[in-house]
Motif scaffolding. Structure first.
Motif, PDB file in Angstrom:
ATOM      1  N   ARG A 212       0.968  -1.215  -0.135  1.00 26.65           N
ATOM      2  CA  ARG A 212       0.214  -0.283  -0.110  1.00 26.65           C
ATOM      3  C   ARG A 212       0.935   1.437   0.066  1.00 26.65           C
ATOM      4  O   ARG A 212       0.382   2.039  -0.630  1.00 26.65           O
ATOM      5  N   GLY A 213       2.026   1.193   0.607  1.00 29.94           N
ATOM      6  CA  GLY A 213       2.970   2.521   1.011  1.00 29.94           C
ATOM      7  C   GLY A 213       4.023   2.440  -0.192  1.00 29.94           C
ATOM      8  O   GLY A 213       4.665   3.409  -0.106  1.00 29.94           O
ATOM      9  N   ALA A 214       4.144   1.581  -1.048  1.00 27.55           N
ATOM     10  CA  ALA A 214       5.088   1.595  -2.094  1.00 27.55           C
ATOM     11  C   ALA A 214       5.093   2.720  -3.120  1.00 27.55           C
ATOM     12  O   ALA A 214       4.143   3.033  -3.615  1.00 27.55           O
ATOM     13  N   GLU A 215       6.321   3.297  -3.258  1.00 23.47           N
ATOM     14  CA  GLU A 215       6.443   4.442  -4.006  1.00 23.47           C
ATOM     15  C   GLU A 215       7.328   4.083  -5.231  1.00 23.47           C
ATOM     16  O   GLU A 215       8.272   3.259  -5.314  1.00 23.47           O
ATOM     17  N   PRO A 216       7.338   4.605  -6.474  1.00 22.90           N
ATOM     18  CA  PRO A 216       7.992   4.229  -7.684  1.00 22.90           C
ATOM     19  C   PRO A 216       9.623   4.471  -7.477  1.00 22.90           C
ATOM     20  O   PRO A 216       9.723   5.140  -6.823  1.00 22.90           O
ATOM     21  N   LEU A 217      10.250   3.540  -7.766  1.00 28.66           N
ATOM     22  CA  LEU A 217      11.716   3.665  -7.817  1.00 28.66           C
ATOM     23  C   LEU A 217      12.231   4.594  -8.612  1.00 28.66           C
ATOM     24  O   LEU A 217      11.651   4.876  -9.625  1.00 28.66           O
ATOM     25  N   ASP A 218      13.100   5.596  -8.002  1.00 32.95           N
ATOM     26  CA  ASP A 218      13.696   6.771  -8.995  1.00 32.95           C
ATOM     27  C   ASP A 218      15.036   6.061  -9.479  1.00 32.95           C
ATOM     28  O   ASP A 218      15.819   5.384  -8.798  1.00 32.95           O
ATOM     29  N   GLY A 219      15.106   6.838 -10.637  1.00 29.28           N
ATOM     30  CA  GLY A 219      16.521   6.438 -11.473  1.00 29.28           C
ATOM     31  C   GLY A 219      16.625   5.388 -12.545  1.00 29.28           C
ATOM     32  O   GLY A 219      15.326   5.018 -12.861  1.00 29.28           O
ATOM     33  N   VAL A 220      17.573   4.840 -13.049  1.00 31.46           N
ATOM     34  CA  VAL A 220      17.762   4.149 -14.042  1.00 31.46           C
ATOM     35  C   VAL A 220      18.489   2.966 -13.535  1.00 31.46           C
ATOM     36  O   VAL A 220      19.315   2.946 -12.779  1.00 31.46           O
ATOM     37  N   ARG A 221      18.180   1.718 -14.070  1.00 29.93           N
ATOM     38  CA  ARG A 221      18.679   0.442 -13.738  1.00 29.93           C
ATOM     39  C   ARG A 221      18.615  -0.372 -15.178  1.00 29.93           C
ATOM     40  O   ARG A 221      17.817  -0.320 -15.886  1.00 29.93           O
ATOM     41  N   LEU A 222      19.845  -0.753 -15.436  1.00 31.84           N
ATOM     42  CA  LEU A 222      20.162  -1.768 -16.547  1.00 31.84           C
ATOM     43  C   LEU A 222      20.076  -3.299 -15.997  1.00 31.84           C
ATOM     44  O   LEU A 222      20.952  -3.748 -15.219  1.00 31.84           O
TER      45      LEU A 222
END
Length: 369
Positions: free
Chosen positions: A262-272
Motif C-alpha cells: 500500500r505504501g510503495a512508491e515508484p523507484l527513482d532512477g535508471v537500472r540496467l
C-alpha cells in the motif's frame, strides 16, 4: 467481511522494486533478498549483473553456489540453503514428475513417477565425484538410468538422458556448475543434500515468490517453479496470504507485506537489468509490460536482451557487446523518447555494467525511439 484490497500495476511494480532492493542497500550478494528465490544466470554472467544492479558490495561472495534450480535453469543460491532447496523443488507427485519433463520421455516418467528423478539423482552421485565435462556426465548418467528416461538422438547417433530431467535432478544429485569463461563443467557439492524421497518446504518457495514478485496468482507461481496450479494448490500457504486485486485481477500476497504494498512508491532512477533478472521473472508479463510488442522484444525464444528500468517502469531494452580488448559497447533501445536526465543516468549505469563485467572501457549508444 473486509473489502479486498485493490491496487494498480504501478503500485505492484513499486512494491516489487522495493522488495527486490533495487534501491541499493549496499549489501553483500548473499544478504540480498532476491537470493531467497535465487538469481538466474542465463546467459552465464547475467546473475553478476543482477547483483550489481542492486548495488551489491563485493560481487565475489563465497557463500553462493551456482546450481540447476527452478525449472532446471542455472541459479545462484546460498550454499547453506541447498539441502532445503533440493527438497522444495522436488516434484509434488508422480503426475507432477511427468509434467516437469520434455514430451519425448514423458511417458517413461509417467510410468516411474518420482522414481525417475530419484534414479537420475542417484546416478549423479555415482558419476560426479570430481569436476567433469557435462557431455561425459550425460553419457554416464544415460548408462545408469532406465531406458525410458533417455531418447535416440539422430545427429549424435547416440542415446541421451533428456535435458529437462538431467538438469532438474542435478541439485538433488549433489552437483554444482563450475563455470570458466563461456564453458561450464559439473562438480560435486562439498556438502551434498540428502536425496529427497518427497517434496518438502515448497510452501516456503511460494512465499518467497510472493514476497518478491507478488501480488501474484497460483498459476504465476506454478509457472516459475515449473509445476501446475493444480499441483501447487496442495501446498499453497493460504493461511499466510491475503487476496489482492490488481487492476481487477485476483492475486495473493503474504499478509505481512500488505502495508508495504500500500505504501510503495515508484523507484527513482535508471537500472540496467540483465536478461533473466529477478524483476523479469514474474509470470504476469502483462503487468510488467502491458504492450504485447514490447513483451515480444524483451522475451524471445532465444537471446533475450536486458531491460531498461526508468523510474520503476520497464522502458526499453539493452544489449552489450565486447568489441575489442577490454572494451564494451552498450546499445539501449528505448520504447519511447527518453528525457535528458534519463540519458545521463544510463551513462552512469553503463559504468556499473562495465565494472561488473571487468571491462576496461564502455561506450553507450541510445537508439531513437
Amino acid at each position: 467481511m473486509a473489502a479486498v484490497p485493490t491496487v494498480d500495476r504501478g503500485r505492484v511494480l513499486a512494491h516489487r522494486a522495493a522488495a527486490q532492493q533495487l534501491d541499493r542497500p549496499g549489501l553483500r550478494p548473499a544478504d540480498l533478498a532476491v537470493l531467497d528465490l535465487g538469481v538466474q544466470d542465463t546467459p552465464y554472467g547475467s546473475a553478476r549483473l543482477a547483483l550489481a544492479a542492486r548495488g551489491a558490495a563485493d560481487l565475489d561472495d563465497d557463500r553462493l553456489e551456482l546450481v540447476w534450480a527452478a525449472r532446471g535453469a542455472p541459479h545462484l543460491h546460498r550454499r547453506a540453503e541447498l539441502s532445503g532447496l533440493a527438497a522444495a523443488l522436488w516434484p509434488l507427485s508422480d503426475a507432477d514428475a511427468a509434467r516437469r519433463v520434455a514430451g519425448r520421455i514423458r511417458a517413461g516418467v509417467a510410468k516411474l513417477g518420482t522414481v525417475a528423478f530419484q534414479r537420475t539423482a542417484q546416478a549423479f552421485r555415482e558419476v560426479v565425484t570430481s569436476a567433469m565435462d557435462k557431455g561425459a556426465v550425460s553419457r554416464a548418467i544415460t548408462d545408469r538410468i532406465p531406458a525410458e528416461l533417455s531418447y535416440d538422438c539422430g545427429p549424435c547417433a547416440a542415446r541421451h538422458v533428456a535435458g529437462s530431467l538431467f538438469q532438474q535432478a542435478g541439485l538433488a544429485g549433489g552437483v554444482r556448475l563450475a563455470v570458466s569463461g563461456r564453458g561450464a563443467r559439473l562438480a560435486p557439492l562439498a556438502d551434498r543434500p540428502a536425496l529427497p524421497t518427497r517434496a518438502a518446504g515448497t510452501a516456503a518457495l511460494v512465499l518467497a515468490y510472493l514476497r518478491l514478485l507478488g501480488p501474484a496468482s497460483v498459476a504465476d507461481v506454478a509457472g516459475f517453479l515449473g509445476t501446475s496450479a493444480t499441483e501447487l494448490r496442495a501446498v499453497w500457504p493460504a493461511a499466510e496470504l491475503t487476496e489482492v486485486r490488481v487492476d481487477g485481477r485476483r492475486a495473493w500476497l503474504p499478509t505481512d507485506r500488505l502495508e508495504a504494498l500500500r505504501g510503495a512508491e515508484p523507484l527513482d532512477g535508471v537500472r540496467l537489468l540483465p536478461a533473466g533478472d529477478p524483476f523479469l521473472q514474474a509470470r504476469d508479463r502483462d503487468v510488467l509490460v502491458p504492450d504485447p510488442a514490447h513483451q515480444r522484444e524483451l522475451w524471445r525464444m532465444l537471446g533475450n536482451p536486458g531491460a531498461l528500468l526508468v523510474d520503476g517502469e520497464i522502458s526499453g531494452s539493452w544489449r552489450a557487446r565486447q568489441s575489442g580488448p577490454g572494451r564494451l559497447d552498450l546499445t539501449v533501445t528505448p520504447f519511447t523518447r527518453l528525457s535528458r536526465r534519463a540519458g545521463e543516468r544510463i551513462e552512469a549505469e553503463a559504468e556499473r555494467v562495465r565494472l561488473a563485467r571487468g571491462a576496461a572501457a564502455v561506450t553507450v549508444r541510445v537508439e531513437s525511439a
